[in-house]
Design a protein around this motif. Structure first.
Motif, PDB file in Angstrom:
ATOM      1  N   ASP A   1       0.986  -1.250  -0.204  1.00 44.72           N
ATOM      2  CA  ASP A   1       0.162   0.083  -0.046  1.00 44.72           C
ATOM      3  C   ASP A   1       0.695   1.282   0.303  1.00 44.72           C
ATOM      4  O   ASP A   1       0.766   1.972  -0.681  1.00 44.72           O
ATOM      5  CB  ASP A   1      -1.061  -0.006   1.037  1.00 44.72           C
ATOM      6  CG  ASP A   1      -2.494  -0.972   1.225  1.00 44.72           C
ATOM      7  OD1 ASP A   1      -2.181  -1.399  -0.027  1.00 44.72           O
ATOM      8  OD2 ASP A   1      -3.427  -1.400   2.341  1.00 44.72           O
TER       9      ASP A   1
ATOM     10  N   LYS B   1       2.585   1.309  -3.627  1.00 47.84           N
ATOM     11  CA  LYS B   1       0.606   2.333  -4.138  1.00 47.84           C
ATOM     12  C   LYS B   1       0.451   3.605  -4.121  1.00 47.84           C
ATOM     13  O   LYS B   1       0.454   4.584  -4.367  1.00 47.84           O
ATOM     14  CB  LYS B   1      -0.072   1.394  -4.173  1.00 47.84           C
ATOM     15  CG  LYS B   1      -0.103   0.151  -4.920  1.00 47.84           C
ATOM     16  CD  LYS B   1      -1.035  -0.418  -4.424  1.00 47.84           C
ATOM     17  CE  LYS B   1      -1.447  -1.960  -4.609  1.00 47.84           C
ATOM     18  NZ  LYS B   1      -2.951  -2.484  -4.056  1.00 47.84           N
ATOM     19  N   GLU B   2       0.975   4.491  -2.961  1.00 50.93           N
ATOM     20  CA  GLU B   2       0.840   5.793  -2.388  1.00 50.93           C
ATOM     21  C   GLU B   2       1.964   6.380  -3.498  1.00 50.93           C
ATOM     22  O   GLU B   2       2.173   7.459  -3.597  1.00 50.93           O
ATOM     23  CB  GLU B   2       0.613   5.684  -1.123  1.00 50.93           C
ATOM     24  CG  GLU B   2       0.223   7.237  -0.635  1.00 50.93           C
ATOM     25  CD  GLU B   2       0.170   7.574   0.815  1.00 50.93           C
ATOM     26  OE1 GLU B   2       0.454   6.730   1.489  1.00 50.93           O
ATOM     27  OE2 GLU B   2       0.834   8.477   1.184  1.00 50.93           O
TER      28      GLU B   2
ATOM     29  N   ARG C   1      -7.437   1.569  -0.788  1.00 46.76           N
ATOM     30  CA  ARG C   1      -6.349   1.365  -1.058  1.00 46.76           C
ATOM     31  C   ARG C   1      -5.722   1.788  -2.682  1.00 46.76           C
ATOM     32  O   ARG C   1      -4.286   1.297  -3.226  1.00 46.76           O
ATOM     33  CB  ARG C   1      -5.374   0.561  -0.668  1.00 46.76           C
ATOM     34  CG  ARG C   1      -5.745  -1.047  -0.681  1.00 46.76           C
ATOM     35  CD  ARG C   1      -5.568  -1.727  -0.047  1.00 46.76           C
ATOM     36  NE  ARG C   1      -5.993  -3.349  -0.302  1.00 46.76           N
ATOM     37  CZ  ARG C   1      -4.871  -3.814  -1.148  1.00 46.76           C
ATOM     38  NH1 ARG C   1      -4.117  -3.786  -1.068  1.00 46.76           N
ATOM     39  NH2 ARG C   1      -5.812  -4.812  -1.528  1.00 46.76           N
ATOM     40  N   ASN C   2      -6.153   1.148  -3.828  1.00 45.20           N
ATOM     41  CA  ASN C   2      -6.148   0.932  -4.789  1.00 45.20           C
ATOM     42  C   ASN C   2      -6.308   2.223  -5.704  1.00 45.20           C
ATOM     43  O   ASN C   2      -6.549   2.281  -7.299  1.00 45.20           O
ATOM     44  CB  ASN C   2      -6.369   0.052  -5.748  1.00 45.20           C
ATOM     45  CG  ASN C   2      -5.980  -1.092  -5.291  1.00 45.20           C
ATOM     46  OD1 ASN C   2      -4.903  -1.304  -5.027  1.00 45.20           O
ATOM     47  ND2 ASN C   2      -6.684  -2.445  -4.772  1.00 45.20           N
TER      48      ASN C   2
END
Lengths: 161, 161, 161
Positions: free
Chosen positions: A15, A18-19, B48-49
């Motif tokens: 996560d 991804k951020e 979160r995506n």
């Protein structure tokens, strides 16, 4: 406007990754347009559903991008922007040993709405305000004068002279 | 032809909501073309995506649309249709407090097939029959005369005069 | 370059089916370009998320394709290629009783990168080498002369004459 969709192998990114990845992409656009125009979505794809060259591939990241607010004019700008984006995203791609491919499609700005609003013209006062406030809101004709891609003034003219 | 893909937060819509939403979209197109041309797919995306402006967002609905059978000609029609679609879909979007964004791309009608058939010309007898029967089937040249977007007759001419 | 995304009902295809389907598609392109240009991804969509004509449909396969490396020129080639692709994919579609629809969009080749490389010109020596090696690698100007879609030589000229 830019809508990035990143189809990636299961477990390729945490996560936090991804951020970081989404923020790196967004920062490139936010220099030039409201940050909230930039959407980045991640989709986990199992190896058995991702074929490259006819072979199931568990190490392949496919990035699919829609540009809407701006079309890139001319070969030189296209190369410049593709190089800039490539260097921006590399750390999460070949920088981690992934195979990858990116393609960008350009969509008509006229067929686009954000939170129900018609986005204001390129570099108009309304766009500048949206950029500062980082959210869309109503605007009227006095905020609609903008610039064409070639830098000439475009938009409504105050009829009072 | 219109292919609507609705990327939405987890739990945003019940199955009944989805059906109502899909039917509302489809009704707009079905006035003008076979209802089965209209596809609406829903994709649940975890917070979160889904990044908007670089921030994970659990309240953002991203609608991605492909138009194929018809290109929208001119600024006036583009605005009219975007306004009409916006009012149609609003109840499921800002009407429920969601942030949202829609973009429509236009694809070449020549690179499109339905159940293996080449869709017939715009407003041709064959299209009318497909519309009435609500499914595709074979047609021959006698059903292929149609109208251009400007209302002029186009298509094959009966060689018997 | 061709990026095929196949949205299919739950359980419609086994892993072996997917591999066979992906290989059949890839073979069509690999005759003409590097096989690894061809990506085929599968997405399982539940019946309650897939509406055709406003009705949830558990038997509908929607194929969404992006062409990048080549644009198809002219009505005759468009029909030829759509017919060829339709016959290629039919066994997994109406050949199994599925309803289906395919649409192809054409993306600008200039906004495309593979493993970080700018793909070489159409039918250039570099493309031929990529095809033989079935992976991308660096190339220089001596490998960049290629052919336009109309068969004329294009690209860099050796300045030594």
């Amino acid at each position: 406007m830019p809508f990035w969709r990143i189809h990636h192998p299961v477990g390729a990114y945490t996560d936090q990754d991804k951020e970081d990845f989404a923020k790196a992409i967004t920062a490139r656009y936010a220099a030039e347009m409201p940050a909230f125009y930039c959407d980045v979505f991640f989709y986990e794809v199992e190896e058995r559903n991702a074929f490259r060259g006819g072979e199931a591939n568990g190490n392949f990241v496919r990035l699919q991008v829609e540009h809407i607010a701006r079309a890139i004019e001319g070969k030189v700008m296209q190369e410049f922007i593709m190089d800039m984006l490539t260097e921006t995203i590399r750390p999460w791609l070949d920088g981690r040993g992934h195979l990858w491919e990116i393609s960008i499609g350009e969509m008509p700005a006229e067929l686009w709405r954000v939170d129900g609003f018609t986005p204001p013209p390129f570099r108009s006062p309304a766009e500048k305000r949206w950029m500062e406030e980082n959210k869309p809101s109503a605007y009227d004709w006095t905020e609609m004068v903008g610039l064409n891609a070639d830098g000439q003034i475009a938009g409504l003219v105050d009829p009072r002279g």
